[in-house]
Enzyme design. Structure first.
Site, PDB file in Angstrom:
ATOM      1  N   ARG A 190       0.824  -1.215   0.000  1.00 51.65           N
ATOM      2  CA  ARG A 190       0.000   0.000   0.000  1.00 51.65           C
ATOM      3  C   ARG A 190       0.856   1.262   0.000  1.00 51.65           C
ATOM      4  NH1 ARG A 190      -4.935   2.259   0.525  1.00 51.65           N
ATOM      5  NH2 ARG A 190      -5.471   3.613   2.261  1.00 51.65           N
ATOM      6  N   HIS A 201       0.626   4.411  -2.636  1.00 54.30           N
ATOM      7  CA  HIS A 201       0.439   5.796  -2.212  1.00 54.30           C
ATOM      8  C   HIS A 201       1.604   6.675  -2.653  1.00 54.30           C
ATOM      9  CE1 HIS A 201      -2.927   5.494   1.007  1.00 54.30           C
ATOM     10  NE2 HIS A 201      -3.110   4.642   0.025  1.00 54.30           N
ATOM     11  N   GLY A 241       4.521  11.010  -7.829  1.00 58.25           N
ATOM     12  CA  GLY A 241       5.299   9.972  -8.508  1.00 58.25           C
ATOM     13  C   GLY A 241       6.048   9.071  -7.542  1.00 58.25           C
ATOM     14  N   SER A 286       8.593  10.095  -1.637  1.00 55.68           N
ATOM     15  CA  SER A 286       8.208  11.296  -0.884  1.00 55.68           C
ATOM     16  C   SER A 286       7.302  10.926   0.294  1.00 55.68           C
ATOM     17  CB  SER A 286       7.504  12.314  -1.788  1.00 55.68           C
ATOM     18  OG  SER A 286       6.413  11.716  -2.452  1.00 55.68           O
ATOM     19  N   ASN A 301      -3.331   8.677   6.189  1.00 54.02           N
ATOM     20  CA  ASN A 301      -2.153   7.917   6.602  1.00 54.02           C
ATOM     21  C   ASN A 301      -2.449   6.783   7.572  1.00 54.02           C
ATOM     22  OD1 ASN A 301      -2.495   8.856   9.154  1.00 54.02           O
ATOM     23  ND2 ASN A 301      -0.470   9.718   9.364  1.00 54.02           N
ATOM     24  N   PRO A 355      -7.446   7.454  -4.376  1.00 50.32           N
ATOM     25  CA  PRO A 355      -8.846   7.053  -4.535  1.00 50.32           C
ATOM     26  C   PRO A 355      -9.494   6.834  -3.178  1.00 50.32           C
ATOM     27  CG  PRO A 355      -7.386   5.219  -5.020  1.00 50.32           C
ATOM     28  CD  PRO A 355      -6.507   6.416  -4.790  1.00 50.32           C
ATOM     29  N   HIS A 410      -6.033  -5.882  -2.801  1.00 48.00           N
ATOM     30  CA  HIS A 410      -6.872  -6.020  -1.608  1.00 48.00           C
ATOM     31  C   HIS A 410      -7.123  -7.484  -1.263  1.00 48.00           C
ATOM     32  CE1 HIS A 410      -8.574  -1.628  -1.887  1.00 48.00           C
ATOM     33  NE2 HIS A 410      -7.307  -1.679  -1.554  1.00 48.00           N
TER      34      HIS A 410
HETATM   35  C1  HEM Z   1      -8.780   1.325  -6.445  1.00 53.28           C
HETATM   36  C2  HEM Z   1      -8.821   2.225  -5.484  1.00 53.28           C
HETATM   37  C3  HEM Z   1      -8.384   1.945  -4.083  1.00 53.28           C
HETATM   38  C4  HEM Z   1      -9.022   2.360  -2.967  1.00 53.28           C
HETATM   39  C5  HEM Z   1     -10.290   3.192  -2.909  1.00 53.28           C
HETATM   40  C6  HEM Z   1      -8.286   1.849  -1.837  1.00 53.28           C
HETATM   41  C7  HEM Z   1      -8.627   2.081  -0.521  1.00 53.28           C
HETATM   42  C8  HEM Z   1      -8.090   1.401   0.545  1.00 53.28           C
HETATM   43  C9  HEM Z   1      -8.532   1.537   1.909  1.00 53.28           C
HETATM   44  C10 HEM Z   1      -9.615   2.485   2.391  1.00 53.28           C
HETATM   45  C11 HEM Z   1      -7.811   0.665   2.651  1.00 53.28           C
HETATM   46  C12 HEM Z   1      -7.944   0.401   4.139  1.00 53.28           C
HETATM   47  C13 HEM Z   1      -6.942   1.184   4.892  1.00 53.28           C
HETATM   48  C14 HEM Z   1      -7.106   1.043   6.367  1.00 53.28           C
HETATM   49  O1  HEM Z   1      -8.204   1.185   6.878  1.00 53.28           O
HETATM   50  O2  HEM Z   1      -6.095   0.795   7.041  1.00 53.28           O
HETATM   51  C15 HEM Z   1      -6.910  -0.019   1.767  1.00 53.28           C
HETATM   52  C16 HEM Z   1      -6.006  -0.979   2.142  1.00 53.28           C
HETATM   53  C17 HEM Z   1      -5.061  -1.520   1.305  1.00 53.28           C
HETATM   54  N1  HEM Z   1      -4.854  -1.184  -0.012  1.00 53.28           N
HETATM   55 FE1  HEM Z   1      -6.081  -0.087  -1.162  1.00 53.28          FE
HETATM   56  N2  HEM Z   1      -7.217   1.143  -2.284  1.00 53.28           N
HETATM   57  C18 HEM Z   1      -7.225   1.174  -3.645  1.00 53.28           C
HETATM   58  C19 HEM Z   1      -6.275   0.616  -4.481  1.00 53.28           C
HETATM   59  C20 HEM Z   1      -5.155  -0.045  -4.044  1.00 53.28           C
HETATM   60  C21 HEM Z   1      -4.019  -0.385  -4.869  1.00 53.28           C
HETATM   61  C22 HEM Z   1      -3.878  -0.024  -6.333  1.00 53.28           C
HETATM   62  C23 HEM Z   1      -3.144  -1.054  -4.076  1.00 53.28           C
HETATM   63  C24 HEM Z   1      -1.798  -1.612  -4.412  1.00 53.28           C
HETATM   64  C25 HEM Z   1      -1.408  -1.951  -5.610  1.00 53.28           C
HETATM   65  C26 HEM Z   1      -3.745  -1.145  -2.765  1.00 53.28           C
HETATM   66  C27 HEM Z   1      -3.216  -1.826  -1.702  1.00 53.28           C
HETATM   67  C28 HEM Z   1      -3.792  -1.916  -0.458  1.00 53.28           C
HETATM   68  C29 HEM Z   1      -3.327  -2.804   0.584  1.00 53.28           C
HETATM   69  C30 HEM Z   1      -2.222  -3.843   0.458  1.00 53.28           C
HETATM   70  C31 HEM Z   1      -4.106  -2.546   1.710  1.00 53.28           C
HETATM   71  C32 HEM Z   1      -3.986  -3.184   3.091  1.00 53.28           C
HETATM   72  C33 HEM Z   1      -3.108  -2.300   3.951  1.00 53.28           C
HETATM   73  C34 HEM Z   1      -2.742  -2.907   5.277  1.00 53.28           C
HETATM   74  O3  HEM Z   1      -3.218  -3.992   5.639  1.00 53.28           O
HETATM   75  O4  HEM Z   1      -1.925  -2.275   5.976  1.00 53.28           O
HETATM   76  N3  HEM Z   1      -4.942  -0.501  -2.776  1.00 53.28           N
HETATM   77  N4  HEM Z   1      -7.096   0.462   0.484  1.00 53.28           N
HETATM   78  C1  LIG Z   2       1.859   5.958  10.505  1.00 49.75           C
HETATM   79  C2  LIG Z   2       1.617   7.390  10.785  1.00 49.75           C
HETATM   80  O1  LIG Z   2       2.353   8.239  10.334  1.00 49.75           O
HETATM   81  N1  LIG Z   2       0.548   7.695  11.530  1.00 49.75           N
HETATM   82  C3  LIG Z   2       0.144   9.059  11.857  1.00 49.75           C
HETATM   83  C4  LIG Z   2      -1.122   9.447  11.139  1.00 49.75           C
HETATM   84  O2  LIG Z   2      -1.597  10.701  11.510  1.00 49.75           O
HETATM   85  C5  LIG Z   2      -1.871  10.838  12.883  1.00 49.75           C
HETATM   86  C6  LIG Z   2      -2.404  12.240  13.116  1.00 49.75           C
HETATM   87  O3  LIG Z   2      -3.097  12.721  12.012  1.00 49.75           O
HETATM   88  C7  LIG Z   2      -0.588  10.588  13.683  1.00 49.75           C
HETATM   89  O4  LIG Z   2      -0.865  10.642  15.065  1.00 49.75           O
HETATM   90  C8  LIG Z   2      -0.034   9.193  13.342  1.00 49.75           C
HETATM   91  O5  LIG Z   2       1.191   8.980  13.978  1.00 49.75           O
END
Ligand code: HEM
Ligand SMILES: CC(=O)N[C@H]1CO[C@H](CO)[C@@H](O)[C@@H]1O
Ligand SMILES: *[C@@H]1O[C@H](CO)[C@@H](O)[C@H](O)[C@H]1NC(C)=O
Ligand SMILES: *[C@@H]1O[C@H](CO)[C@@H](O)[C@H](O)[C@H]1NC(C)=O
Length: 323
Positions: free
Chosen positions: A58, A62, A68, A72, A89, A161, A191
């Site tokens: 993820r 981002h 790019g 950053s 974040n 997104p 996902h």
């Molecule tokens: C298509 C639009 C996308 C949306 C709207 C989206 C949105 C999100 C959101 C809301 C989360 C949950 C974050 C959280 O609550 O901690 C998430 C998790 C994640 N996303 Fe996406 N995402 C998108 C595309 C992608 C893409 C393109 C990738 C990588 C190629 C990606 C990789 C991940 C991964 C691996 C997680 C799990 C993160 C974790 O477990 O720490 N996502 N995404």
């Molecule tokens: C991982 C990380 O940087 N988390 C930060 C996200 O933003 C909050 C405040 O907006 C910080 O408290 C977290 O450390």
């Protein structure tokens, strides 16, 4: 005349051969073992905690979508004004940052490699490695990215997104970076691993379209499961599996889930409910090889987004701050 033609040919060749300006063996001379050094560090970190994998994947996404693929996203400022300080974040688990920092330390501990490899390239390599470690495809990573020197909280807005996006919004945002609808669907397959906090989909459970309704595209059994995991006043810190069937394996289950109404976000489920993208979802659900191939193509394109090369940017000494 002849000279002009020769120059024209040179220009043509240049534009064909080096469009993205990245190269497969960029560190061949400066740090020939960079790939195995990074892989070993990432594997060690992954063995300590699984979150390494989704967090790194993820983080790469981002990074590439904001200014790019220039690392950053890794920059930290004392006054909390960098990209990672944006509200988005929360999703960036600290283990992704830690993975890059550990891999960078491993690279720099090899005398010839010290300060030769960019943080942006280390993140790209680490991402390939976590995908492979969780059972996904492995692929060659183009290298030669330089690290950016700017990271602002403001620049994140409108560049990532949102989970309530529909197909048009998703396509528009990915198209800005040269990614097609098929690329977007394949990348959404990321996902298949990782976790989400409840707030990103709770509206679909409790107040769909601001009413006391449930998103009708949701599978009712899945709704019951999610309501148990994410009750109305859930602890904000709770995160649940995004792929309810195999959240620890990088596979095409994500797409099979969509067919059953088990997409967690609107942005996931819409890929199946919208007829314009359904065919691709069905293809990836039925053919894991087709998904893996498309994922690798899309990741390679993602890795080229807005890259800085040659004398742009810098090789950051410490990944979390500009030199
Ligand atoms: C298509 C639009 C996308 C949306 C709207 C989206 C949105 C999100 C959101 C809301 C989360 C949950 C974050 C959280 O609550 O901690 C998430 C998790 C994640 N996303 Fe996406 N995402 C998108 C595309 C992608 C893409 C393109 C990738 C990588 C190629 C990606 C990789 C991940 C991964 C691996 C997680 C799990 C993160 C974790 O477990 O720490 N996502 N995404
Ligand atoms: C991982 C990380 O940087 N988390 C930060 C996200 O933003 C909050 C405040 O907006 C910080 O408290 C977290 O450390
Ligand atoms: C925050 O810190 C960075 C560098 O550390 C600086 O460039 C920026 O101007 C500061 N922003 C504010 C609002 O103080
Ligand atoms: C699955 O996709 C791959 C790659 O596109 C293709 O070569 C293969 O023929 C497909 N398999 C089936 C059973 O359709």
């Amino acid at each position: 005349m002849k000279i002009q033609f020769f120059l024209f040919l040179l220009l043509l060749l240049h534009s064909i051969c080096c469009f993205a300006q990245l190269h497969l063996n960029f560190y061949q001379n400066s740090c020939p073992n960079v790939e195995s050094i990074v892989r070993a560090a990432v594997k060690q970190k992954f063995e300590q905690t699984f979150v390494t994998a989704p967090a790194t994947l993820r983080l790469f996404f981002h990074d590439c979508f904001v200014r790019g693929c220039d690392a950053s996203v890794l920059i930290q400022t004392n006054n909390h004004t960098s990209e990672k300080d944006n509200a988005e974040n929360l999703s960036l688990a600290g283990d992704g940052f830690d993975t890059v920092i550990k891999a960078k330390a491993a690279v720099d501990s090899v005398p010839g490699c010290k300060n030769k490899v960019s943080c942006a390239d280390i993140l790209a390599l680490a991402t390939r490695d976590v995908v492979a470690l969780t059972g996904g495809p492995s692929y060659a990573v183009e290298l030669g990215r330089r690290d950016g020197q700017i990271s602002t909280r403001k620049s994140v807005r409108h560049h990532l997104p949102k989970p309530d996006f529909g197909l048009n919004q998703l396509n528009a945002m990915f198209a800005k970076h040269g990614l097609t609808q098929t690329d977007m669907i394949a990348l959404s397959g990321a996902h298949t691993i990782g976790f989400s906090h409840c707030k990103h989909f709770s509206k679909r459970l409790y107040s769909f379209h601001s009413k006391n309704r449930i998103d009708p595209t949701f599978n009712p059994t899945y709704v019951d499961e999610l309501k148990r995991e994410c009750p109305r006043n859930v602890d904000q810190r709770i995160a649940i599996d995004m792929d309810s069937t195999s959240s620890f394996t990088f596979d095409n289950m994500y797409f099979k889930n969509l067919q059953m109404g088990k997409g967690l976000f609107t942005s996931d489920q819409v890929l199946f409910t919208d007829p314009r993208s359904r065919k691709t979802v069905n293809l990836f659900a039925s053919n894991n090889t087709a998904f893996e191939q498309a994922f690798v193509v899309a990741m390679t394109k993602l890795g080229r987004v807005g890259v800085k090369t040659k004398n742009q940017g810098e090789i950051r000494i410490d990944c979390s701050s500009v030199n």
